[in-house]
Design an enzyme around this catalytic site. Structure first.
Site, PDB file in Angstrom:
ATOM      1  N   ASN A   9       0.857  -1.184   0.000  1.00 40.71           N
ATOM      2  CA  ASN A   9       0.000   0.000   0.000  1.00 40.71           C
ATOM      3  C   ASN A   9       0.897   1.239   0.000  1.00 40.71           C
ATOM      4  OD1 ASN A   9      -1.862   2.007   0.445  1.00 40.71           O
ATOM      5  ND2 ASN A   9      -2.258   1.469   2.581  1.00 40.71           N
ATOM      6  N   TRP A  10       0.952   1.904  -1.152  1.00 40.15           N
ATOM      7  CA  TRP A  10       1.853   3.059  -1.260  1.00 40.15           C
ATOM      8  C   TRP A  10       1.269   4.317  -0.628  1.00 40.15           C
ATOM      9  CZ3 TRP A  10       4.258   3.052  -6.918  1.00 40.15           C
ATOM     10  CH2 TRP A  10       4.966   1.860  -7.105  1.00 40.15           C
ATOM     11  N   LYS A  11       0.012   4.256  -0.252  1.00 38.05           N
ATOM     12  CA  LYS A  11      -0.674   5.429   0.325  1.00 38.05           C
ATOM     13  C   LYS A  11      -0.492   6.642  -0.596  1.00 38.05           C
ATOM     14  CE  LYS A  11       0.184   3.457   4.829  1.00 38.05           C
ATOM     15  NZ  LYS A  11       0.015   3.599   6.261  1.00 38.05           N
ATOM     16  N   HIS A  93      -9.582   0.833   4.994  1.00 39.48           N
ATOM     17  CA  HIS A  93      -8.293   1.073   5.653  1.00 39.48           C
ATOM     18  C   HIS A  93      -8.529   2.043   6.817  1.00 39.48           C
ATOM     19  CE1 HIS A  93      -4.222   2.398   6.412  1.00 39.48           C
ATOM     20  NE2 HIS A  93      -3.808   1.324   5.763  1.00 39.48           N
ATOM     21  N   GLU A  95      -6.987   4.485   7.930  1.00 38.56           N
ATOM     22  CA  GLU A  95      -6.785   5.916   7.662  1.00 38.56           C
ATOM     23  C   GLU A  95      -8.036   6.513   7.029  1.00 38.56           C
ATOM     24  OE1 GLU A  95      -3.108   5.492   5.508  1.00 38.56           O
ATOM     25  OE2 GLU A  95      -2.095   4.928   7.376  1.00 38.56           O
ATOM     26  N   GLU A 165      -5.477  -5.312  10.627  1.00 35.96           N
ATOM     27  CA  GLU A 165      -4.519  -4.227  10.790  1.00 35.96           C
ATOM     28  C   GLU A 165      -4.795  -3.487  12.095  1.00 35.96           C
ATOM     29  OE1 GLU A 165      -2.539  -2.945   7.022  1.00 35.96           O
ATOM     30  OE2 GLU A 165      -4.365  -1.759   7.109  1.00 35.96           O
ATOM     31  N   GLY A 171       2.087   2.226  10.768  1.00 34.74           N
ATOM     32  CA  GLY A 171       2.984   3.366  10.615  1.00 34.74           C
ATOM     33  C   GLY A 171       3.658   3.793  11.912  1.00 34.74           C
ATOM     34  N   SER A 211       3.272  -2.131  10.488  1.00 31.98           N
ATOM     35  CA  SER A 211       4.725  -2.114  10.701  1.00 31.98           C
ATOM     36  C   SER A 211       5.388  -3.459  10.422  1.00 31.98           C
ATOM     37  CB  SER A 211       5.059  -1.619  12.116  1.00 31.98           C
ATOM     38  OG  SER A 211       4.598  -0.289  12.284  1.00 31.98           O
ATOM     39  N   GLY A 232       2.771  -1.164   4.365  1.00 34.38           N
ATOM     40  CA  GLY A 232       2.776   0.257   4.040  1.00 34.38           C
ATOM     41  C   GLY A 232       4.193   0.738   3.788  1.00 34.38           C
ATOM     42  N   GLY A 233       4.819   1.313   4.806  1.00 35.68           N
ATOM     43  CA  GLY A 233       6.147   1.930   4.662  1.00 35.68           C
ATOM     44  C   GLY A 233       7.178   1.045   3.958  1.00 35.68           C
TER      45      GLY A 233
HETATM   46  C1  PEP Z   1      -0.872   0.053   5.993  1.00 37.51           C
HETATM   47  O1  PEP Z   1      -0.885   1.186   5.562  1.00 37.51           O
HETATM   48  O2  PEP Z   1      -1.802  -0.703   5.707  1.00 37.51           O
HETATM   49  C2  PEP Z   1       0.249  -0.370   6.838  1.00 37.51           C
HETATM   50  C3  PEP Z   1       0.214  -1.572   7.341  1.00 37.51           C
HETATM   51  O3  PEP Z   1       1.254   0.538   7.022  1.00 37.51           O
HETATM   52  P1  PEP Z   1       2.678   0.243   7.721  1.00 37.51           P
HETATM   53  O4  PEP Z   1       3.206  -1.031   7.150  1.00 37.51           O
HETATM   54  O5  PEP Z   1       3.517   1.431   7.347  1.00 37.51           O
HETATM   55  O6  PEP Z   1       2.425   0.140   9.182  1.00 37.51           O
END
Ligand code: PEP
Length: 248
Positions: A9-11, A93, A95, A165, A171, A211, A232-233
């Protein structure tokens, strides 16, 4: 049989040249793996990526409209996604639940419109820190699933991917322990058994997100009910994302 899946997920990251260069690196990486690799870039890049992707990479939108089509300025429909070869869409998600106030009912409508248009929902659920600390996290996850997903028929739910999640892990650099992840994944699968059947529950992939990175993916993925990750990251770097894909 449950599929192993890793979603990046590049957000809302990366301008045009950086996004194309990362996507090209992934295309060229020739990652040999039986894991399904899905990339969810910002939607402006989906069409370009779709015509240039290698056959082992699939695309997901990060969001889609709950309406079929019409006067909804700024929205993107499930049928548009399907028409450009996008096979998946994230739904719910945290966010979007938080910043766009997306409700369980709205997410249910998004799920319906995606399924009608042959786009596979990747449904995200998970508790925030308060609910984790108060011990109410089982109830939160159960109600998210019941309110947005469990109206689906047996054949429809088999198409869906679920991502657990925990909001406190997204994040933050704080990852759920392998034991915490397995506990919730097993709980989600038990709800699927109760509502549908063991056979159905055994066909649905449940991914962990929060994470997850190249150093902890292996111990998370080795759990019986963890079928992969929503990243994500660590998906913004070709080497760490490739390492995660190879972590099974
Ligand atoms: C996400 O955005 O779904 C996510 C899991 O982010 P991160 O891996 O950065 O925690």
């Amino acid at each position: 049989m449950r599929k192993r899946i890793v979603v990046g997920n590049w957000k809302m990251n990366m301008n045009n040249s950086a996004a194309h260069s990362l996507f090209q690196s992934l295309n060229n990486a020739e990652i040999v793996s039986s894991t399904k690799i899905i990339i969810a870039p910002p939607s402006v890049y989906l069409s370009g990526f779709s015509s240039n992707k290698s056959k082992n990479i699939y695309l997901a939108a990060q969001n889609c409209s709950d309406n079929e089509n019409g006067a909804y300025t700024g929205e993107i429909s499930a049928s548009m996604l399907y028409s450009i070869g996008v096979g998946y869409s994230l739904v719910g998600h945290s966010e979007r639940r938080q910043y766009q106030n997306e409700s369980d009912l709205l997410l249910k409508q998004k799920i319906n419109v995606l399924i009608e248009n042959k786009v596979i929902p990747i449904f995200c659920c998970g508790e925030n820190l308060d609910k984790r600390e108060s011990g109410d996290f089982y109830k939160v996850i159960q109600s998210q699933l019941e309110n947005s997903l469990f109206h689906l028929s047996n054949s429809e739910i088999k198409e869906v991917v679920i991502a657990y999640e925990p909001v406190w892990a997204i994040g933050t650099g704080v990852t759920a322990s392998p034991g915490q992840a397995q506990e919730i994944h097993a709980f989600i699968r038990s709800l699927l058994v109760e509502r549908y059947s063991l056979e159905t529950a055994e066909e649905i992939s449940i991914l962990y997100g929060g994470s997850c990175n190249a150093s902890n993916a292996k111990e998370l993925f080795m759990n019986k009910d963890v079928d992969g990750g929503l990243i994500g990251g660590a998906a913004l770097d070709v080497d760490s994302f490739s390492a995660i894909i190879k972590s099974f």
